[in-house]
Design a protein around this motif. Structure first.
Motif, PDB file in Angstrom:
ATOM      1  N   ALA A  16      13.572   2.842  -4.620  1.00 32.43           N
ATOM      2  CA  ALA A  16      13.834   1.702  -3.746  1.00 32.43           C
ATOM      3  C   ALA A  16      13.247   1.938  -2.358  1.00 32.43           C
ATOM      4  CB  ALA A  16      15.334   1.455  -3.652  1.00 32.43           C
ATOM      5  N   GLY A  17      13.330   3.186  -1.873  1.00 35.56           N
ATOM      6  CA  GLY A  17      12.737   3.484  -0.573  1.00 35.56           C
ATOM      7  C   GLY A  17      11.224   3.315  -0.579  1.00 35.56           C
ATOM      8  N   LEU A  18      10.558   3.784  -1.611  1.00 37.19           N
ATOM      9  CA  LEU A  18       9.113   3.615  -1.698  1.00 37.19           C
ATOM     10  C   LEU A  18       8.727   2.142  -1.789  1.00 37.19           C
ATOM     11  CD1 LEU A  18       8.224   6.522  -4.153  1.00 37.19           C
ATOM     12  CD2 LEU A  18       7.755   6.409  -1.697  1.00 37.19           C
ATOM     13  N   ILE A  21       9.037   0.604   1.698  1.00 36.99           N
ATOM     14  CA  ILE A  21       7.938   1.013   2.569  1.00 36.99           C
ATOM     15  C   ILE A  21       6.656   0.260   2.193  1.00 36.99           C
ATOM     16  CG2 ILE A  21       6.416   2.945   3.142  1.00 36.99           C
ATOM     17  CD1 ILE A  21       9.101   2.913   4.610  1.00 36.99           C
ATOM     18  N   THR A  22       6.403   0.150   0.926  1.00 34.79           N
ATOM     19  CA  THR A  22       5.203  -0.579   0.475  1.00 34.79           C
ATOM     20  C   THR A  22       5.254  -2.027   0.929  1.00 34.79           C
ATOM     21  OG1 THR A  22       5.061   0.883  -1.442  1.00 34.79           O
ATOM     22  CG2 THR A  22       3.834  -1.190  -1.535  1.00 34.79           C
ATOM     23  N   ARG A  23       6.420  -2.636   0.828  1.00 38.60           N
ATOM     24  CA  ARG A  23       6.559  -4.037   1.258  1.00 38.60           C
ATOM     25  C   ARG A  23       6.323  -4.182   2.751  1.00 38.60           C
ATOM     26  NH1 ARG A  23      10.131  -7.218   3.545  1.00 38.60           N
ATOM     27  NH2 ARG A  23      11.594  -5.471   3.838  1.00 38.60           N
ATOM     28  N   ALA A 342      13.263  15.946   3.311  1.00 38.09           N
ATOM     29  CA  ALA A 342      11.977  15.992   2.596  1.00 38.09           C
ATOM     30  C   ALA A 342      11.584  14.612   2.092  1.00 38.09           C
ATOM     31  CB  ALA A 342      12.069  16.986   1.436  1.00 38.09           C
ATOM     32  N   LEU A 343      12.575  13.837   1.622  1.00 36.97           N
ATOM     33  CA  LEU A 343      12.278  12.480   1.150  1.00 36.97           C
ATOM     34  C   LEU A 343      11.809  11.600   2.305  1.00 36.97           C
ATOM     35  CD1 LEU A 343      12.253  10.309  -0.996  1.00 36.97           C
ATOM     36  CD2 LEU A 343      14.708   9.969  -0.607  1.00 36.97           C
ATOM     37  N   ALA A 344      12.450  11.769   3.482  1.00 38.04           N
ATOM     38  CA  ALA A 344      12.012  10.987   4.638  1.00 38.04           C
ATOM     39  C   ALA A 344      10.577  11.344   5.012  1.00 38.04           C
ATOM     40  CB  ALA A 344      12.954  11.231   5.814  1.00 38.04           C
TER      41      ALA A 344
END
Length: 401
Positions: A16-18, A21-23, A342-344
């Motif tokens: 969902a985070g990716l 960000i793409t949007r 790390a995910l951030a």
């Protein structure tokens, strides 16, 4: 006691985070990103990462509060089990002292030797077999059951015989009384004479063993009492007019028959008394009885001590398990914080890659693919305060998110 629970933090939805960000990158205005604005989404990702960190820390705080409650409960259980275990150990020590004392008396109790002098009769401080004392080391292996069972069987038969014999006497003496009254008198009479004969045998055995706690006068009193009861019953049986049938006969006996029946009763009385007295004399051994009682108590207390020790060990293990889970939860928290940081960082790098792909400009790409600052601070020159590539090159080193 409550079982320890493992700290399981909630997972972060990386997909969902990716997608978000793409949007956002696709929604940027064409040409709105250059080498000076390549980090436009960094602080947004920093705030999202901070929210993830606060969420997992809140979960950890709730877990610590619950774990502290469980540890308090287990501490109380450990304290209770420790007191019970200490009491069991004290009782076991007392029972062990009593068992050792009983064993010592049974093995080397002072008695009378074959020459009649008090003291230990055998070699090595052990009593000789057949001595007057109660001590007998062989009894440590157990008491033979056959003599005791034979004595109890003979005693039961003697009680039955006395009951039948006394019933005839009481019926002759107490004519017209109810069956309940007659039975109560017979039961009392039988119990008294059997007890006196048994006690007389016990006291005689203790006197022979040289026991200082036994009175000769008391022994004589028991024997005289038993004799008096027998004589009174014999006289009553002999002199009472036999108007009622005796021993199941349908006619009243004559004087000669009355004497025969009285002598027959006396034989019953003496025989049952001898059975009770001799049986008590042969089977009575206070040292063996004390050792057996001490052994049973020691075994009982030992089982309780084992249970108490096991309960204490389980309580301490449960308390240790809760403490270990709390330590493991701390390590899990640190790991999850690193995972979220790390995910951030990954989301930031994905943002820069997407922006570089969208710009299709090498200058923009070179400017934005550089170490991140958290929180991101725009590098500025000392003169105009405008961002420059040189200023970014001299910015402070990146602190790992």
């Amino acid at each position: 006691m409550p079982e320890p629970k493992r700290f399981i933090p909630s997972e972060v939805d990386e997909d969902a985070g990716l997608a978000e960000i793409t949007r956002l990158v696709e929604g940027l205005a064409p040409g709105g990103v250059d080498e000076a604005t390549g980090h436009s989404l960094d602080n947004l990702i920093n705030s999202t990462s901070a929210r993830w960190e606060q969420e997992v820390q809140a979960e950890y705080a709730r877990y610590c509060a619950e774990a502290a409650t469980f540890i308090g409960v287990t501490d109380a259980a450990v304290a209770e089990c420790r007191l019970a275990e200490a009491d069991s150990r004290e009782r076991l020590a007392d029972a062990r002292i009593a068992l050792d004392a009983a064993r010592s008396r049974l093995v080397s109790s002072p008695g009378a030797n074959d020459s009649g002098e008090p003291g230990l009769a055998g070699e090595g401080g052990l009593p000789r077999w057949g001595g007057r004392g109660h001590a007998d080391p062989m009894l440590l292996a157990g008491w033979p059951r056959a003599p005791l069972i034979l004595h109890l069987a003979a005693l039961a038969a003697a009680v039955g015989a006395d009951w039948a014999a006394f019933l005839q006497v009481v019926k002759l003496v107490l004519r017209g009384e109810s069956t309940t009254t007659t039975a109560m008198v017979v039961a009392g009479f039988t119990g008294i004479v059997i007890y006196l004969a048994h006690t007389g045998g016990v006291l005689l055995r203790d006197l022979r063993a040289g026991s200082a706690g036994v009175s000769r006068s008391l022994t004589v009193l028991c024997l005289l009492g038993w004799t008096a009861f027998g004589a009174a019953a014999f006289v009553a049986r002999l002199t009472t007019s036999a108007r009622r049938p005796a021993f199941g006969t349908g006619t009243s006996p004559a004087s000669d028959d009355a004497l025969i029946f009285a002598l027959f009763f006396l034989a019953f009385f003496v025989g049952t008394g001898v059975v009770a007295g001799v049986g008590a004399y042969l089977t009575h051994n206070p040292l063996r009885a004390a050792y057996g009682r001490a052994l049973r108590v020691h075994e009982h207390v030992l089982r309780r001590a084992i249970v108490a020790a096991r309960a204490l060990a389980l309580a301490e293990a449960c308390r240790s398990a809760h403490a270990n889970e709390l330590m493991a939860a701390r390590q899990s928290l640190l790991h999850e914080l690193q995972v979220r940081l790390a995910l951030a960082e990954r989301l930031k790098q994905m943002t820069r890659v997407l922006i570089a792909q969208r710009a299709q400009d090498p200058a923009v790409t070179d400017a934005i693919i550089e170490p991140d600052l958290k929180p991101y601070a725009w590098p500025r020159t000392a003169d105009s305060g405008t961002p420059t590539g040189a200023a970014r090159g001299t910015a402070p080193s990146h602190a790992t998110p």
